[in-house]
Design a protein around this motif. Structure first.
Motif, short mmCIF file in Angstrom:
data_model
loop_
_atom_site.label_atom_id
_atom_site.label_comp_id
_atom_site.label_asym_id
_atom_site.label_seq_id
_atom_site.Cartn_x
_atom_site.Cartn_y
_atom_site.Cartn_z
N GLY A 272 29.78 32.94 50.07
CA GLY A 272 29.02 33.44 48.92
C GLY A 272 29.21 34.93 48.73
N GLU A 273 29.16 35.69 49.84
CA GLU A 273 29.37 37.14 49.77
C GLU A 273 30.81 37.47 49.36
OE1 GLU A 273 27.98 39.39 53.14
OE2 GLU A 273 26.39 37.95 53.54
N ALA A 274 31.75 36.65 49.83
CA ALA A 274 33.16 36.86 49.46
C ALA A 274 33.34 36.67 47.95
CB ALA A 274 34.04 35.89 50.22
N ILE A 275 32.69 35.66 47.40
CA ILE A 275 32.78 35.42 45.95
C ILE A 275 32.18 36.58 45.17
CG2 ILE A 275 31.81 33.97 44.10
CD1 ILE A 275 32.24 31.56 45.95
N SER A 276 31.02 37.05 45.58
CA SER A 276 30.37 38.16 44.86
C SER A 276 31.20 39.44 44.96
CB SER A 276 28.96 38.40 45.41
OG SER A 276 29.01 38.73 46.79
N CYS A 277 31.90 39.64 46.09
CA CYS A 277 32.77 40.81 46.26
C CYS A 277 33.90 40.80 45.23
CB CYS A 277 33.34 40.83 47.68
SG CYS A 277 34.62 42.07 47.98
N LEU A 278 34.56 39.65 45.09
CA LEU A 278 35.67 39.55 44.14
C LEU A 278 35.19 39.55 42.69
CD1 LEU A 278 37.96 36.92 45.95
CD2 LEU A 278 38.14 39.40 45.99
N GLU A 279 34.03 38.91 42.46
CA GLU A 279 33.46 38.89 41.11
C GLU A 279 33.14 40.30 40.61
OE1 GLU A 279 33.02 36.68 38.84
OE2 GLU A 279 32.56 34.71 39.65
N SER B 113 34.37 45.09 37.09
CA SER B 113 34.62 46.52 36.94
C SER B 113 36.03 46.83 36.46
CB SER B 113 34.36 47.25 38.27
OG SER B 113 35.20 46.72 39.29
N ASN B 114 36.94 45.83 36.54
CA ASN B 114 38.32 46.03 36.07
C ASN B 114 38.69 44.98 35.01
OD1 ASN B 114 39.72 48.09 38.14
ND2 ASN B 114 38.30 46.79 39.25
N SER B 115 37.74 44.71 34.12
CA SER B 115 37.93 43.64 33.14
C SER B 115 38.99 43.98 32.09
CB SER B 115 36.60 43.35 32.43
OG SER B 115 36.10 44.54 31.84
N LYS B 116 39.26 45.29 31.88
CA LYS B 116 40.24 45.68 30.86
C LYS B 116 41.68 45.47 31.31
CE LYS B 116 37.27 49.13 28.67
NZ LYS B 116 37.11 50.56 28.33
N ASP B 117 41.90 45.35 32.61
CA ASP B 117 43.26 45.27 33.15
C ASP B 117 43.41 43.99 33.97
OD1 ASP B 117 45.84 46.05 33.61
OD2 ASP B 117 45.36 47.34 35.30
N LYS B 118 43.12 42.86 33.34
CA LYS B 118 43.12 41.59 34.06
C LYS B 118 44.50 41.14 34.51
CE LYS B 118 38.90 39.34 32.46
NZ LYS B 118 38.32 39.06 33.74
N SER B 119 45.55 41.49 33.73
CA SER B 119 46.88 40.99 34.04
C SER B 119 47.39 41.47 35.39
CB SER B 119 47.88 41.42 32.95
OG SER B 119 47.92 42.83 32.85
N ASN B 120 46.90 42.64 35.85
CA ASN B 120 47.33 43.19 37.14
C ASN B 120 46.52 42.65 38.32
OD1 ASN B 120 49.33 44.77 35.96
ND2 ASN B 120 47.93 46.45 35.59
N ALA C 235 35.78 27.79 39.01
CA ALA C 235 37.21 28.09 39.08
C ALA C 235 37.81 28.19 37.68
CB ALA C 235 37.93 27.03 39.90
N ILE C 236 37.42 27.28 36.80
CA ILE C 236 37.92 27.30 35.41
C ILE C 236 37.47 28.57 34.71
CG2 ILE C 236 37.70 26.18 33.15
CD1 ILE C 236 37.56 23.48 34.70
N ARG C 237 36.21 28.94 34.90
CA ARG C 237 35.66 30.14 34.25
C ARG C 237 36.41 31.40 34.68
NH1 ARG C 237 32.37 33.60 36.32
NH2 ARG C 237 31.78 32.20 38.03
N VAL C 238 36.83 31.45 35.94
CA VAL C 238 37.54 32.62 36.45
C VAL C 238 38.98 32.67 35.91
CG1 VAL C 238 38.49 33.68 38.53
CG2 VAL C 238 36.15 32.85 38.52
N LEU C 239 39.66 31.52 35.92
CA LEU C 239 41.09 31.49 35.58
C LEU C 239 41.37 31.54 34.08
CD1 LEU C 239 42.40 28.82 38.12
CD2 LEU C 239 42.62 31.30 38.27
N GLN C 240 40.44 31.03 33.27
CA GLN C 240 40.67 30.93 31.82
C GLN C 240 41.08 32.26 31.17
OE1 GLN C 240 39.67 27.72 30.13
NE2 GLN C 240 40.93 28.47 28.47
N PRO C 241 40.40 33.39 31.44
CA PRO C 241 40.78 34.65 30.78
C PRO C 241 42.18 35.15 31.16
CG PRO C 241 38.57 34.81 31.74
CD PRO C 241 39.18 33.57 32.27
N PHE C 242 42.69 34.74 32.33
CA PHE C 242 43.99 35.22 32.77
C PHE C 242 45.14 34.55 32.02
CE2 PHE C 242 41.43 36.35 36.47
CZ PHE C 242 41.91 37.62 36.75
N LEU C 243 44.89 33.39 31.42
CA LEU C 243 45.97 32.62 30.81
C LEU C 243 46.64 33.40 29.68
CD1 LEU C 243 47.35 29.86 30.99
CD2 LEU C 243 45.76 29.03 29.27
#
Length: 628
Positions: A365-372, A377-384, A405-413
């Protein structure tokens, strides 16, 4: 002739013979006689630079007698001293003040921008040297090729190769950079060819220049390191084609030997040592971890990674943390991660490593919140930060949260240009959620994206996606839609499919060779709802050549395994027959004790221990002597 004129004559002789130490002493003597002489000041600055006294030269250029002299402009020398001191930003700031710029300033600007990893500006200045100043030297073209590779401008790099094919057989540095172009394209066979050419040219050129065998081997170290990497990647690629398993340590043993031989030769270039060590550690993975830790610590502690690019240094320090992680030295790993974050802020690597440690400690759970929090904080540069997104999705899937998982990956497509692997993952996850319509929408969206690219690669990907759309529709029972998709693809590249002037004609008969691989899927789709149409398309299947095939022999061979029911029936029949044929076991004769009397009843207490039987009497103890 005056004394000053004589000193200038001696100074000219010293500089002509490249005796800069003597030239420096003559400059000092002239400045004693004529303080503030601009020629003497200029010559002194040059002599200090040529003798390698860069700090003294820099302090001299800041003296009042130099800065206050309006007739003297030593900004180029000052910028060069900053460059030699690895003060690249200061050098760039000084160069910006020089106007107009000559070829030497533009050349230095290209070098400074290369160090600052501003690849686009580096390419611009190198091109300016060739186009505007007419500098056609092999060195400048070699630098331009390196800048193209670093800027990922592969098309421009290939054009430069075609324009300078004569350099491929004369200058090993240019040939080496050409190999790097093909490494960037992952064409390792061509890269290996050019690296071997660079090795041969290097050996021949340096031998002609009179260098010793040791010096030649030292110069070859960078080529051999890159060659080992290319051959390693070729081995991995060929292994993936033949097997899905990872290469075994035995198959990678030759590459261990190559890297070890390079490191044993002790190259003078510290960056070669750093790269070879990093590649060796990466190749070993979780084998020989303590030796890997010792090697990578030695590189970092001696600052041998100073000449590496920012991305190379990040990889090296990340591998250091990974080795500590696998050895379970988590406290040291955490300390190194903090250093990594301060040295390379915003890279995301430190967050990945932190999440890995938290997951290892069962704190998913803490690992997920760390990456989230990092992604927010870096939402403008998702491709990197696709690696962060994939890791976060993996953590969600470990917790069986497909929606997360879908919610996380969808914006990267969209931000990553509809990568096929990412698209396939999302479609699979939607299938697992039984949300087929959204999976279909994603496939259609990706197909539209690639059809709008108007490139050959885009057309190939669009056609591939259309086939996948048809298969997806077929898989989930949308047979009419699947038939339309496959029929559209089937007639797409057939020039005879439509006739001008006849609006009522839907389609003409295609030639047998046109998209024939699509016919089975098309027939299968129509067979579900329009058997007559399926029959029509079946007639378009190419004839099967049965000459040379023994049909009777094929019919007699048992090529198909028995069905599960047949196997069960045979098993039950066999077990019944076995039951009938089971032999009765012979009874063994009872063994009676010796002196057995059948007329006397046996003792009922015969199974009890002696001391528990009723007839048992304990032995009396001897009385001790009476004390006198």
């Amino acid at each position: 002739m005056s004394k000053v004129e004589g000193l200038f004559t001696e100074l000219d002789k010293a500089l002509s013979s490249s005796d800069f130490d003597s030239g420096l002493s003559f400059c000092e003597k002239i400045l004693v006689q004529v303080p503030g002489d601009k020629d003497a000041l200029h010559c002194k600055a040059v002599c200090l630079i040529q003798t390698g006294k860069i700090p003294q030269a820099l302090s001299f250029l800041k003296e009042k007698q130099v800065t206050s002299n309006k007739e003297l402009n030593l900004n180029y020398e000052k910028a060069y001293c900053h460059y030699r001191n690895k003060e690249n930003k200061e050098s760039l700031n000084v160069l910006k003040t020089i106007n107009p710029k000559t070829a030497r300033e533009v050349h230095l600007l290209a070098q400074v921008n290369y160090r600052l990893e501003d690849w686009k500006n580096c390419v611009t200045f190198d091109r300016q040297l060739i186009d505007e100043f007419g500098v056609e030297s092999p060195e400048i073209k070699t630098n331009l090729m390196a800048a193209y590779v670093s800027a990922n401008q592969i098309e421009e790099g290939l054009q430069l190769i075609n324009q300078n094919k004569d350099l491929l057989e004369e200058h090993f540095e240019f040939t080496y950079n050409v190999a790097c172009v093909f490494i960037q394209q992952r064409q390792f066979d061509l890269a290996e060819k050019y690296l071997l050419d660079a090795k041969r040219i290097c050996e021949e050129t340096l031998a002609e220049d009179g260098l010793s065998e040791k010096e030649i081997q030292d110069e070859l170290a960078v080529i051999l390191t890159q060659l080992a990497y290319v051959q390693q990647q070729t081995n991995i690629q060929s292994n993936l084609l033949t097997s899905s398993d990872e290469p075994t340590p035995a198959s990678l043993e030759p590459f261990f030997e190559q890297y070890n031989q390079i490191l044993k030769s002790k190259p003078s270039d510290a960056s070669v040592v750093a790269v070879a060590t990093n590649n060796l550690v990466g190749l070993r993975k979780q084998h020989d971890l303590f030796d890997s830790l010792k090697r990578i610590k030695a590189v970092i502690s001696t600052n041998q990674d100073a000449k590496l690019s920012l991305s190379q240094r990040l990889t090296l320090h990340s591998n250091h943390c990974l080795v500590l992680y696998h050895i379970n030295k988590l406290d040291q790993c955490t300390a190194q991660i903090k250093e990594l974050e301060s040295t390379f802020p915003g890279s995301g690597v430190s967050q990945l490593l932190t999440a890995a440690i938290l997951h290892k400690e069962n704190k998913t759970g803490e690992a997920i919140s760390c990456l989230e929090s990092f992604l927010k904080s870096n939402s403008k540069d998702k491709s990197n930060h696709l690696k962060i997104g994939l890791s976060l999705a993996q953590l969600y899937l470990i917790q069986k949260d497909r929606a997360g998982a879908i919610r996380v990956l969808q914006p990267f497509l969209k931000s990553t240009g509809y990568k096929m692997g990412l698209l396939a993952t999302l479609v699979y996850l939607y299938e697992q959620q039984n949300d087929y319509s959204k999976g279909m929408d994603l496939l259609q969206e990706a197909a539209n994206y690639w059809s709008n690219q108007k490139t050959e690669a885009g057309a190939k990907k669009h056609q591939h996606l259309m086939k996948e759309i048809g298969n997806f529709q077929l898989k989930h029972g949308r047979y009419q839609d699947a038939a339309k998709t496959f029929e559209l693809l089937y007639y797409k590249n057939d020039p005879s499919s439509t006739k001008k002037g006849n609006k009522n004609q839907k389609s003409a008969e295609p030639s047998i060779g046109t998209n024939v691989k699509l016919l089975p899927s098309l027939i299968l789709a129509y067979a579900r709802f329009d058997p007559q149409k399926a029959e029509e398309f079946s007639s378009q299947l190419p004839p099967v050549d049965l000459s040379g095939i023994d049909v009777d022999g094929l019919e007699n061979t048992h090529s198909y395994p028995k069905s599960h029911n047949q196997q069960n029936e045979n098993e039950t029949e066999g077990t019944e027959q076995k039951k009938d044929k089971v032999k009765k076991k012979k009874k063994k004769k009872t063994r009676l004790p010796k002196n057995y009397d059948p007329n006397v009843k046996p003792d009922p207490e015969r199974w009890l221990p002696l001391h528990l039987r009723s007839s048992y009497k304990a032995k009396k103890k001897k009385r001790s002597l009476v004390h006198i």
